[in-house]
Design a protein around this motif. Structure first.
Motif, PDB file in Angstrom:
ATOM      1  N   THR A 299       0.805  -1.231   0.000  1.00  0.00           N
ATOM      2  CA  THR A 299       0.000   0.000   0.000  1.00  0.00           C
ATOM      3  C   THR A 299       0.838   1.281   0.000  1.00  0.00           C
ATOM      4  O   THR A 299       0.298   2.372   0.142  1.00  0.00           O
ATOM      5  N   ASN A 319      -5.211  -0.751  10.056  1.00  0.00           N
ATOM      6  CA  ASN A 319      -5.917  -0.386   8.829  1.00  0.00           C
ATOM      7  C   ASN A 319      -6.507  -1.601   8.124  1.00  0.00           C
ATOM      8  O   ASN A 319      -7.620  -1.544   7.592  1.00  0.00           O
ATOM      9  N   GLU A 361      -6.652   6.667  -9.929  1.00  0.00           N
ATOM     10  CA  GLU A 361      -5.506   6.785  -9.029  1.00  0.00           C
ATOM     11  C   GLU A 361      -4.426   5.761  -9.377  1.00  0.00           C
ATOM     12  O   GLU A 361      -3.235   6.081  -9.437  1.00  0.00           O
ATOM     13  N   ALA A 369      -0.868   4.003  -2.792  1.00  0.00           N
ATOM     14  CA  ALA A 369      -1.221   4.813  -1.614  1.00  0.00           C
ATOM     15  C   ALA A 369      -2.542   5.533  -1.847  1.00  0.00           C
ATOM     16  O   ALA A 369      -3.408   5.577  -0.960  1.00  0.00           O
ATOM     17  N   ASN A 370      -2.727   6.095  -3.034  1.00  0.00           N
ATOM     18  CA  ASN A 370      -3.991   6.745  -3.358  1.00  0.00           C
ATOM     19  C   ASN A 370      -5.084   5.729  -3.645  1.00  0.00           C
ATOM     20  O   ASN A 370      -6.257   5.948  -3.330  1.00  0.00           O
ATOM     21  N   THR A 373      -6.626   4.491  -0.484  1.00  0.00           N
ATOM     22  CA  THR A 373      -7.472   5.536   0.106  1.00  0.00           C
ATOM     23  C   THR A 373      -8.896   5.424  -0.421  1.00  0.00           C
ATOM     24  O   THR A 373      -9.865   5.591   0.324  1.00  0.00           O
ATOM     25  N   TYR A 376     -10.527   2.609   1.356  1.00  0.00           N
ATOM     26  CA  TYR A 376     -10.997   3.044   2.677  1.00  0.00           C
ATOM     27  C   TYR A 376     -12.346   3.754   2.561  1.00  0.00           C
ATOM     28  O   TYR A 376     -13.223   3.583   3.421  1.00  0.00           O
ATOM     29  N   GLU A 377     -12.519   4.539   1.525  1.00  0.00           N
ATOM     30  CA  GLU A 377     -13.794   5.224   1.321  1.00  0.00           C
ATOM     31  C   GLU A 377     -14.907   4.220   1.053  1.00  0.00           C
ATOM     32  O   GLU A 377     -16.043   4.400   1.523  1.00  0.00           O
TER      33      GLU A 377
END
Length: 468
Positions: A299, A319, A361, A369-370, A373, A376-377
Protein backbone atom coordinates in the motif's frame (compact mmCIF):
# COMPACT_ATOMS: atom_id res chain seq x y z
CA UNK A 1 -4.68 5.36 -19.73
CA UNK A 2 -1.95 3.87 -17.52
CA UNK A 3 1.13 6.03 -17.06
CA UNK A 4 4.46 4.57 -15.92
CA UNK A 5 7.46 6.43 -14.55
CA UNK A 6 10.19 5.22 -16.90
CA UNK A 7 13.61 5.32 -15.26
CA UNK A 8 15.16 5.53 -18.73
CA UNK A 9 13.46 8.84 -19.59
CA UNK A 10 12.99 10.09 -16.00
CA UNK A 11 9.37 10.95 -16.90
CA UNK A 12 5.91 9.41 -16.69
CA UNK A 13 4.97 7.93 -20.04
CA UNK A 14 1.70 6.56 -21.37
CA UNK A 15 1.85 2.79 -21.42
CA UNK A 16 1.60 1.29 -24.89
CA UNK A 17 2.49 -2.42 -24.94
CA UNK A 18 4.14 -4.02 -27.94
CA UNK A 19 1.00 -6.05 -28.58
CA UNK A 20 -2.44 -4.76 -27.65
CA UNK A 21 -3.87 -6.46 -24.57
CA UNK A 22 -0.65 -8.32 -23.74
CA UNK A 23 2.31 -7.40 -21.53
CA UNK A 24 5.76 -8.98 -21.49
CA UNK A 25 7.29 -8.29 -18.07
CA UNK A 26 10.64 -9.36 -16.59
CA UNK A 27 11.56 -8.76 -12.95
CA UNK A 28 14.96 -9.57 -11.46
CA UNK A 29 14.53 -12.24 -8.80
CA UNK A 30 16.68 -13.18 -5.79
CA UNK A 31 20.15 -14.63 -5.55
CA UNK A 32 19.25 -17.78 -3.66
CA UNK A 33 21.91 -18.14 -0.96
CA UNK A 34 19.79 -17.17 2.08
CA UNK A 35 16.24 -16.30 3.11
CA UNK A 36 14.93 -13.11 1.50
CA UNK A 37 14.74 -10.07 3.78
CA UNK A 38 11.93 -7.51 3.90
CA UNK A 39 13.69 -5.35 1.28
CA UNK A 40 13.77 -8.27 -1.19
CA UNK A 41 10.17 -9.06 -0.28
CA UNK A 42 9.16 -5.46 -0.97
CA UNK A 43 10.38 -5.76 -4.59
CA UNK A 44 8.57 -9.06 -5.04
CA UNK A 45 5.33 -7.68 -3.60
CA UNK A 46 5.60 -4.38 -5.50
CA UNK A 47 5.84 -6.00 -8.91
CA UNK A 48 3.27 -8.65 -8.04
CA UNK A 49 0.93 -5.73 -7.26
CA UNK A 50 1.81 -4.07 -10.59
CA UNK A 51 1.08 -7.34 -12.35
CA UNK A 52 -2.24 -7.73 -10.51
CA UNK A 53 -3.30 -4.22 -11.48
CA UNK A 54 -2.41 -4.79 -15.14
CA UNK A 55 -4.57 -7.92 -15.02
CA UNK A 56 -7.34 -5.95 -13.28
CA UNK A 57 -7.19 -3.57 -16.28
CA UNK A 58 -7.65 -6.51 -18.64
CA UNK A 59 -4.09 -7.22 -19.78
CA UNK A 60 -2.71 -10.73 -20.23
CA UNK A 61 0.65 -10.57 -18.46
CA UNK A 62 3.51 -12.91 -19.31
CA UNK A 63 5.47 -12.44 -16.08
CA UNK A 64 8.99 -13.83 -15.80
CA UNK A 65 11.18 -13.60 -12.70
CA UNK A 66 14.48 -15.44 -12.45
CA UNK A 67 16.45 -17.20 -9.76
CA UNK A 68 20.20 -16.44 -9.73
CA UNK A 69 21.53 -19.84 -8.69
CA UNK A 70 25.16 -19.34 -9.81
CA UNK A 71 26.99 -16.68 -7.81
CA UNK A 72 29.96 -16.05 -5.51
CA UNK A 73 27.62 -15.76 -2.51
CA UNK A 74 26.11 -19.18 -3.26
CA UNK A 75 29.57 -20.71 -3.56
CA UNK A 76 30.57 -19.22 -0.18
CA UNK A 77 27.33 -20.45 1.40
CA UNK A 78 27.96 -23.95 0.02
CA UNK A 79 31.38 -24.04 1.69
CA UNK A 80 29.95 -22.83 5.00
CA UNK A 81 27.04 -25.29 4.92
CA UNK A 82 29.26 -28.11 3.55
CA UNK A 83 26.84 -28.88 0.70
CA UNK A 84 26.98 -28.24 -3.05
CA UNK A 85 26.06 -24.94 -4.70
CA UNK A 86 23.00 -26.50 -6.42
CA UNK A 87 21.83 -27.83 -3.05
CA UNK A 88 22.12 -24.33 -1.55
CA UNK A 89 20.08 -22.93 -4.45
CA UNK A 90 17.42 -25.65 -4.16
CA UNK A 91 17.07 -25.05 -0.43
CA UNK A 92 16.52 -21.32 -0.71
CA UNK A 93 14.35 -21.48 -3.83
CA UNK A 94 12.04 -23.71 -1.80
CA UNK A 95 12.18 -21.19 1.08
CA UNK A 96 11.46 -18.30 -1.31
CA UNK A 97 8.44 -20.15 -2.67
CA UNK A 98 7.06 -20.81 0.81
CA UNK A 99 7.64 -17.23 2.00
CA UNK A 100 6.13 -15.58 -1.07
CA UNK A 101 3.15 -17.93 -1.02
CA UNK A 102 2.53 -16.75 2.55
CA UNK A 103 2.51 -13.18 1.16
CA UNK A 104 0.02 -14.25 -1.53
CA UNK A 105 2.44 -13.52 -4.37
CA UNK A 106 1.27 -15.11 -7.61
CA UNK A 107 3.78 -17.55 -9.14
CA UNK A 108 5.55 -16.15 -12.18
CA UNK A 109 4.63 -17.60 -15.56
CA UNK A 110 8.27 -18.77 -15.58
CA UNK A 111 11.00 -18.85 -12.94
CA UNK A 112 14.13 -19.54 -15.03
CA UNK A 113 17.34 -20.66 -13.35
CA UNK A 114 20.83 -19.80 -14.58
CA UNK A 115 22.03 -23.42 -14.39
CA UNK A 116 19.38 -24.38 -16.94
CA UNK A 117 20.60 -21.77 -19.46
CA UNK A 118 24.38 -22.22 -19.54
CA UNK A 119 24.42 -23.18 -23.25
CA UNK A 120 22.26 -20.16 -24.08
CA UNK A 121 24.62 -17.91 -22.12
CA UNK A 122 27.68 -19.25 -23.92
CA UNK A 123 25.98 -18.74 -27.31
CA UNK A 124 24.99 -15.18 -26.34
CA UNK A 125 28.56 -14.31 -25.28
CA UNK A 126 29.94 -15.78 -28.50
CA UNK A 127 27.73 -13.46 -30.57
CA UNK A 128 29.06 -10.48 -28.57
CA UNK A 129 32.62 -11.64 -29.23
CA UNK A 130 31.90 -12.08 -32.93
CA UNK A 131 30.56 -8.51 -33.05
CA UNK A 132 33.61 -7.13 -31.26
CA UNK A 133 31.75 -6.24 -28.06
CA UNK A 134 33.56 -8.82 -25.94
CA UNK A 135 37.07 -10.26 -25.60
CA UNK A 136 38.79 -13.10 -23.78
CA UNK A 137 41.57 -12.53 -21.24
CA UNK A 138 43.16 -15.46 -19.35
CA UNK A 139 40.00 -17.54 -19.41
CA UNK A 140 37.70 -14.64 -18.51
CA UNK A 141 35.48 -12.85 -21.01
CA UNK A 142 34.79 -9.10 -20.67
CA UNK A 143 32.39 -6.68 -22.29
CA UNK A 144 33.89 -3.63 -24.05
CA UNK A 145 31.84 -0.96 -22.33
CA UNK A 146 33.10 1.97 -24.39
CA UNK A 147 32.05 0.28 -27.65
CA UNK A 148 28.38 0.64 -26.61
CA UNK A 149 27.93 4.32 -27.38
CA UNK A 150 24.93 4.98 -25.12
CA UNK A 151 26.33 3.25 -22.02
CA UNK A 152 25.10 5.09 -18.91
CA UNK A 153 21.75 6.14 -20.39
CA UNK A 154 19.66 4.29 -17.80
CA UNK A 155 21.52 5.56 -14.74
CA UNK A 156 22.01 8.98 -16.37
CA UNK A 157 25.81 8.90 -16.08
CA UNK A 158 28.46 9.84 -18.60
CA UNK A 159 31.27 7.48 -19.51
CA UNK A 160 33.76 10.01 -18.10
CA UNK A 161 32.02 10.04 -14.70
CA UNK A 162 32.05 6.26 -14.62
CA UNK A 163 35.72 6.13 -15.60
CA UNK A 164 36.74 8.14 -12.52
CA UNK A 165 35.23 5.54 -10.19
CA UNK A 166 36.47 2.56 -12.19
CA UNK A 167 40.05 3.82 -12.36
CA UNK A 168 40.29 3.66 -8.57
CA UNK A 169 39.64 -0.07 -8.46
CA UNK A 170 42.55 -2.41 -7.88
CA UNK A 171 43.13 -6.14 -8.08
CA UNK A 172 44.22 -8.83 -10.52
CA UNK A 173 41.07 -8.49 -12.63
CA UNK A 174 41.74 -4.81 -13.29
CA UNK A 175 45.21 -5.69 -14.59
CA UNK A 176 43.98 -8.02 -17.32
CA UNK A 177 41.07 -5.91 -18.60
CA UNK A 178 41.49 -3.61 -21.58
CA UNK A 179 39.60 -0.85 -19.76
CA UNK A 180 38.69 -0.39 -16.07
CA UNK A 181 35.02 0.03 -17.11
CA UNK A 182 34.76 -3.38 -18.76
CA UNK A 183 32.72 -5.99 -16.90
CA UNK A 184 32.80 -9.79 -16.78
CA UNK A 185 30.57 -11.94 -18.98
CA UNK A 186 32.34 -15.20 -18.12
CA UNK A 187 34.63 -16.02 -15.19
CA UNK A 188 37.30 -18.71 -15.31
CA UNK A 189 36.85 -21.42 -12.70
CA UNK A 190 38.80 -21.56 -9.47
CA UNK A 191 39.73 -24.93 -7.95
CA UNK A 192 36.73 -26.90 -6.59
CA UNK A 193 34.19 -24.27 -7.73
CA UNK A 194 31.14 -25.18 -9.74
CA UNK A 195 31.93 -24.68 -13.44
CA UNK A 196 31.02 -25.56 -17.02
CA UNK A 197 33.06 -26.16 -20.16
CA UNK A 198 33.13 -23.28 -22.63
CA UNK A 199 35.20 -22.13 -25.62
CA UNK A 200 37.27 -20.14 -23.10
CA UNK A 201 37.86 -23.00 -20.67
CA UNK A 202 36.01 -24.09 -17.53
CA UNK A 203 34.12 -21.27 -15.87
CA UNK A 204 30.75 -19.80 -15.02
CA UNK A 205 28.65 -16.81 -16.12
CA UNK A 206 29.01 -13.29 -14.84
CA UNK A 207 25.96 -11.95 -13.01
CA UNK A 208 24.78 -9.39 -15.57
CA UNK A 209 24.69 -11.69 -18.60
CA UNK A 210 22.27 -14.08 -16.92
CA UNK A 211 19.22 -11.81 -17.00
CA UNK A 212 19.89 -10.62 -20.56
CA UNK A 213 19.89 -14.22 -21.75
CA UNK A 214 16.87 -15.44 -19.80
CA UNK A 215 14.75 -12.36 -20.56
CA UNK A 216 15.34 -12.47 -24.32
CA UNK A 217 15.12 -16.27 -24.42
CA UNK A 218 11.68 -16.35 -22.79
CA UNK A 219 10.17 -13.00 -23.82
CA UNK A 220 11.90 -12.01 -27.06
CA UNK A 221 14.44 -9.37 -28.06
CA UNK A 222 12.24 -6.49 -26.84
CA UNK A 223 10.05 -6.61 -23.74
CA UNK A 224 7.47 -4.19 -22.43
CA UNK A 225 8.48 -3.78 -18.78
CA UNK A 226 11.70 -4.60 -16.94
CA UNK A 227 11.55 -4.21 -13.16
CA UNK A 228 13.75 -4.57 -10.12
CA UNK A 229 15.03 -2.88 -7.01
CA UNK A 230 16.47 0.63 -7.11
CA UNK A 231 19.89 -0.79 -6.28
CA UNK A 232 19.90 -2.74 -9.58
CA UNK A 233 19.66 0.37 -11.79
CA UNK A 234 23.45 0.54 -11.93
CA UNK A 235 25.39 -1.47 -12.83
CA UNK A 236 23.14 -4.50 -13.32
CA UNK A 237 20.38 -3.06 -15.48
CA UNK A 238 22.77 -0.71 -17.27
CA UNK A 239 24.85 -3.72 -18.24
CA UNK A 240 21.79 -5.72 -19.29
CA UNK A 241 20.91 -2.97 -21.77
CA UNK A 242 24.47 -2.83 -23.15
CA UNK A 243 24.68 -6.60 -23.64
CA UNK A 244 21.19 -7.15 -25.02
CA UNK A 245 21.08 -4.23 -27.42
CA UNK A 246 24.61 -4.90 -28.69
CA UNK A 247 23.56 -8.47 -29.54
CA UNK A 248 20.12 -7.82 -31.05
CA UNK A 249 20.39 -4.27 -32.36
CA UNK A 250 16.94 -3.66 -30.82
CA UNK A 251 15.58 -1.83 -27.77
CA UNK A 252 15.80 -4.24 -24.84
CA UNK A 253 12.92 -2.89 -22.70
CA UNK A 254 10.50 -0.06 -23.38
CA UNK A 255 9.74 0.74 -19.72
CA UNK A 256 12.14 0.45 -16.79
CA UNK A 257 10.62 0.37 -13.31
CA UNK A 258 12.54 0.45 -10.01
CA UNK A 259 11.06 0.07 -6.54
CA UNK A 260 12.29 2.08 -3.55
CA UNK A 261 14.21 0.79 -0.56
CA UNK A 262 12.92 -0.46 2.77
CA UNK A 263 14.59 1.62 5.47
CA UNK A 264 15.07 0.86 9.13
CA UNK A 265 16.04 2.83 12.24
CA UNK A 266 15.93 6.52 13.08
CA UNK A 267 18.45 7.29 10.32
CA UNK A 268 16.30 5.58 7.67
CA UNK A 269 19.20 3.30 6.76
CA UNK A 270 18.63 1.02 3.77
CA UNK A 271 17.89 -2.55 4.83
CA UNK A 272 20.42 -4.97 3.34
CA UNK A 273 22.27 -8.18 4.13
CA UNK A 274 25.64 -6.45 3.65
CA UNK A 275 24.81 -3.97 6.44
CA UNK A 276 23.53 -6.73 8.73
CA UNK A 277 20.37 -4.76 9.55
CA UNK A 278 17.89 -7.04 7.83
CA UNK A 279 14.78 -8.92 8.98
CA UNK A 280 13.83 -11.99 6.95
CA UNK A 281 10.38 -12.59 5.53
CA UNK A 282 10.78 -16.19 6.70
CA UNK A 283 10.91 -15.06 10.34
CA UNK A 284 8.25 -12.37 10.01
CA UNK A 285 5.52 -14.55 8.53
CA UNK A 286 5.84 -16.82 11.55
CA UNK A 287 5.51 -13.90 13.99
CA UNK A 288 2.70 -11.83 12.45
CA UNK A 289 -0.22 -12.31 10.08
CA UNK A 290 1.42 -12.52 6.61
CA UNK A 291 -1.46 -10.46 5.22
CA UNK A 292 -0.42 -7.59 7.48
CA UNK A 293 3.12 -7.74 6.09
CA UNK A 294 1.76 -7.88 2.53
CA UNK A 295 -0.57 -4.94 3.23
CA UNK A 296 2.31 -2.97 4.76
CA UNK A 297 4.41 -3.35 1.61
CA UNK A 298 1.70 -3.22 -1.06
CA UNK A 299 0.00 0.00 0.00
CA UNK A 300 3.00 2.31 -0.43
CA UNK A 301 3.59 3.50 -4.00
CA UNK A 302 6.33 1.26 -5.38
CA UNK A 303 8.90 4.04 -6.00
CA UNK A 304 8.63 5.44 -2.47
CA UNK A 305 10.82 4.21 0.40
CA UNK A 306 9.10 2.30 3.20
CA UNK A 307 10.13 2.76 6.82
CA UNK A 308 10.06 -0.60 8.60
CA UNK A 309 9.29 -0.41 12.31
CA UNK A 310 7.00 -1.92 14.91
CA UNK A 311 4.88 1.23 14.72
CA UNK A 312 4.36 1.08 10.94
CA UNK A 313 3.48 -2.61 11.13
CA UNK A 314 0.91 -1.89 13.84
CA UNK A 315 -0.59 0.86 11.69
CA UNK A 316 -0.87 -1.60 8.82
CA UNK A 317 -2.56 -4.17 11.09
CA UNK A 318 -5.05 -1.57 12.33
CA UNK A 319 -5.92 -0.39 8.83
CA UNK A 320 -6.29 -3.92 7.54
CA UNK A 321 -8.62 -4.75 10.42
CA UNK A 322 -10.75 -1.70 9.54
CA UNK A 323 -11.23 -3.11 6.07
CA UNK A 324 -11.93 -6.63 7.32
CA UNK A 325 -14.53 -5.33 9.77
CA UNK A 326 -16.33 -3.40 7.01
CA UNK A 327 -16.40 -6.52 4.84
CA UNK A 328 -17.73 -8.64 7.71
CA UNK A 329 -20.35 -6.01 8.64
CA UNK A 330 -21.75 -6.21 5.13
CA UNK A 331 -21.71 -10.01 5.24
CA UNK A 332 -23.55 -9.99 8.55
CA UNK A 333 -26.34 -7.84 7.09
CA UNK A 334 -26.88 -10.25 4.21
CA UNK A 335 -28.77 -12.46 6.65
CA UNK A 336 -31.67 -9.97 6.94
CA UNK A 337 -31.28 -8.14 3.62
CA UNK A 338 -34.26 -7.64 1.36
CA UNK A 339 -33.96 -9.00 -2.15
CA UNK A 340 -33.98 -5.47 -3.59
CA UNK A 341 -34.94 -1.89 -2.76
CA UNK A 342 -35.99 1.14 -4.77
CA UNK A 343 -32.64 2.84 -4.14
CA UNK A 344 -30.56 -0.02 -5.58
CA UNK A 345 -29.64 1.70 -8.85
CA UNK A 346 -28.46 4.83 -7.03
CA UNK A 347 -26.33 2.82 -4.57
CA UNK A 348 -24.78 0.65 -7.28
CA UNK A 349 -23.88 3.82 -9.20
CA UNK A 350 -22.10 5.15 -6.09
CA UNK A 351 -20.07 1.95 -5.87
CA UNK A 352 -19.16 2.09 -9.55
CA UNK A 353 -18.06 5.72 -9.14
CA UNK A 354 -15.56 4.61 -6.49
CA UNK A 355 -14.19 1.98 -8.88
CA UNK A 356 -13.65 4.68 -11.51
CA UNK A 357 -11.79 6.80 -8.95
CA UNK A 358 -9.69 3.80 -7.90
CA UNK A 359 -8.73 3.20 -11.53
CA UNK A 360 -7.80 6.84 -12.06
CA UNK A 361 -5.51 6.78 -9.03
CA UNK A 362 -3.87 3.47 -9.90
CA UNK A 363 -3.43 4.43 -13.56
CA UNK A 364 -1.06 7.14 -12.33
CA UNK A 365 2.10 5.01 -12.05
CA UNK A 366 0.44 2.36 -9.88
CA UNK A 367 -0.16 4.76 -7.00
CA UNK A 368 -1.26 2.23 -4.42
CA UNK A 369 -1.22 4.81 -1.61
CA UNK A 370 -3.99 6.75 -3.36
CA UNK A 371 -5.68 3.57 -4.54
CA UNK A 372 -6.03 2.19 -1.01
CA UNK A 373 -7.47 5.54 0.11
CA UNK A 374 -10.38 4.92 -2.27
CA UNK A 375 -10.78 1.43 -0.78
CA UNK A 376 -11.00 3.04 2.68
CA UNK A 377 -13.79 5.22 1.32
CA UNK A 378 -15.59 2.12 0.07
CA UNK A 379 -15.19 0.59 3.54
CA UNK A 380 -16.71 3.70 5.11
CA UNK A 381 -19.54 3.56 2.58
CA UNK A 382 -20.11 -0.12 3.42
CA UNK A 383 -20.24 0.58 7.16
CA UNK A 384 -22.77 3.37 6.73
CA UNK A 385 -24.94 1.31 4.41
CA UNK A 386 -24.79 -1.70 6.74
CA UNK A 387 -26.19 0.46 9.58
CA UNK A 388 -29.37 1.25 7.65
CA UNK A 389 -32.56 -0.29 8.98
CA UNK A 390 -33.29 -1.87 5.60
CA UNK A 391 -30.58 -3.09 3.24
CA UNK A 392 -30.62 -4.71 -0.19
CA UNK A 393 -29.08 -8.03 -1.11
CA UNK A 394 -28.31 -6.64 -4.59
CA UNK A 395 -26.34 -3.71 -3.17
CA UNK A 396 -24.53 -5.70 -0.48
CA UNK A 397 -23.40 -8.37 -2.92
CA UNK A 398 -22.26 -5.74 -5.43
CA UNK A 399 -20.36 -3.85 -2.72
CA UNK A 400 -18.69 -6.97 -1.30
CA UNK A 401 -17.73 -8.24 -4.76
CA UNK A 402 -16.22 -4.83 -5.61
CA UNK A 403 -14.42 -4.71 -2.27
CA UNK A 404 -12.96 -8.17 -2.93
CA UNK A 405 -11.91 -7.21 -6.45
CA UNK A 406 -10.10 -4.04 -5.39
CA UNK A 407 -8.35 -5.68 -2.44
CA UNK A 408 -7.19 -8.50 -4.71
CA UNK A 409 -5.05 -5.90 -6.55
CA UNK A 410 -3.13 -5.50 -3.26
CA UNK A 411 -2.97 -9.27 -2.76
CA UNK A 412 -5.37 -9.16 0.18
CA UNK A 413 -8.03 -11.85 0.53
CA UNK A 414 -10.61 -12.09 3.32
CA UNK A 415 -11.50 -15.72 3.86
CA UNK A 416 -15.09 -16.59 4.69
CA UNK A 417 -15.06 -18.57 7.93
CA UNK A 418 -17.61 -21.08 9.13
CA UNK A 419 -19.51 -19.89 12.19
CA UNK A 420 -18.36 -21.83 15.21
CA UNK A 421 -21.36 -23.59 16.76
CA UNK A 422 -19.98 -23.21 20.28
CA UNK A 423 -19.60 -19.44 19.87
CA UNK A 424 -23.13 -19.17 18.53
CA UNK A 425 -24.37 -21.18 21.51
CA UNK A 426 -22.65 -18.79 23.92
CA UNK A 427 -24.20 -15.82 22.09
CA UNK A 428 -27.66 -17.41 22.38
CA UNK A 429 -27.12 -17.98 26.10
CA UNK A 430 -25.91 -14.41 26.54
CA UNK A 431 -28.93 -13.02 24.68
CA UNK A 432 -31.23 -15.01 26.96
CA UNK A 433 -29.32 -13.85 30.04
CA UNK A 434 -29.82 -10.24 28.98
CA UNK A 435 -33.54 -10.83 28.47
CA UNK A 436 -33.68 -12.33 31.95
CA UNK A 437 -31.70 -9.32 33.25
CA UNK A 438 -28.98 -11.69 34.39
CA UNK A 439 -26.26 -9.20 33.54
CA UNK A 440 -23.55 -10.90 35.56
CA UNK A 441 -23.86 -14.03 33.39
CA UNK A 442 -24.03 -11.86 30.25
CA UNK A 443 -20.77 -10.13 31.22
CA UNK A 444 -19.20 -13.44 32.17
CA UNK A 445 -19.88 -14.86 28.70
CA UNK A 446 -18.51 -11.75 27.00
CA UNK A 447 -15.31 -11.95 29.10
CA UNK A 448 -14.97 -15.68 28.50
CA UNK A 449 -15.13 -15.24 24.74
CA UNK A 450 -12.75 -12.29 24.87
CA UNK A 451 -10.17 -14.49 26.57
CA UNK A 452 -10.46 -16.76 23.53
CA UNK A 453 -9.87 -13.82 21.18
CA UNK A 454 -13.54 -13.47 20.23
CA UNK A 455 -14.99 -9.96 20.25
CA UNK A 456 -18.78 -9.50 20.49
CA UNK A 457 -20.45 -6.52 18.88
CA UNK A 458 -24.05 -5.61 19.69
CA UNK A 459 -25.80 -4.03 16.71
CA UNK A 460 -29.44 -3.07 16.03
CA UNK A 461 -29.64 -6.22 13.93
CA UNK A 462 -28.30 -8.49 16.67
CA UNK A 463 -25.02 -9.67 18.15
CA UNK A 464 -22.15 -10.54 15.82
CA UNK A 465 -18.66 -11.75 16.59
CA UNK A 466 -15.19 -11.47 15.12
CA UNK A 467 -11.73 -12.68 15.93
CA UNK A 468 -9.48 -10.15 17.65
Amino acid sequence: MIKIYNTLSRTKEEFHPLKEGKVKMYVCGPTVYNYIHIGNGRSTVSFDTVRRYLEFRGYEVNYVSNFTDVDDKIIRAAKELKITAPEVADRFIEAFTEDTQALNVKPACAHPRVMDHIDDIIDFIQVLMDKGYAYEAKGDVYYRTRKFETYGKLSDQSIDELEVGASQRTGEEQQIKEDPLDFALWKSAKPEEISWESPWGHGRPGWHIECSVMATKLLGDTIDIHGGGQDLEFPHHENEIAQSEAKTGKTFANYWMHNGYVTIGDDDEKMSKSLGNFVTVHDMVQQIDPQVLRFFMATTQYRRPIRYSETTLKEAATNLQRLRTAYENAGFRLADAQESLAEDTEKVTEIEALVIRFTEEMDDDFNTANGITVVYELAKWLNMYSEQAAVSQVVLEKARATFTQLLDVFGIVFQEELVDADIEAFIEERNQARKDRNFSRSDEIRDLLKEQGIILEDTPQGTRWRKE
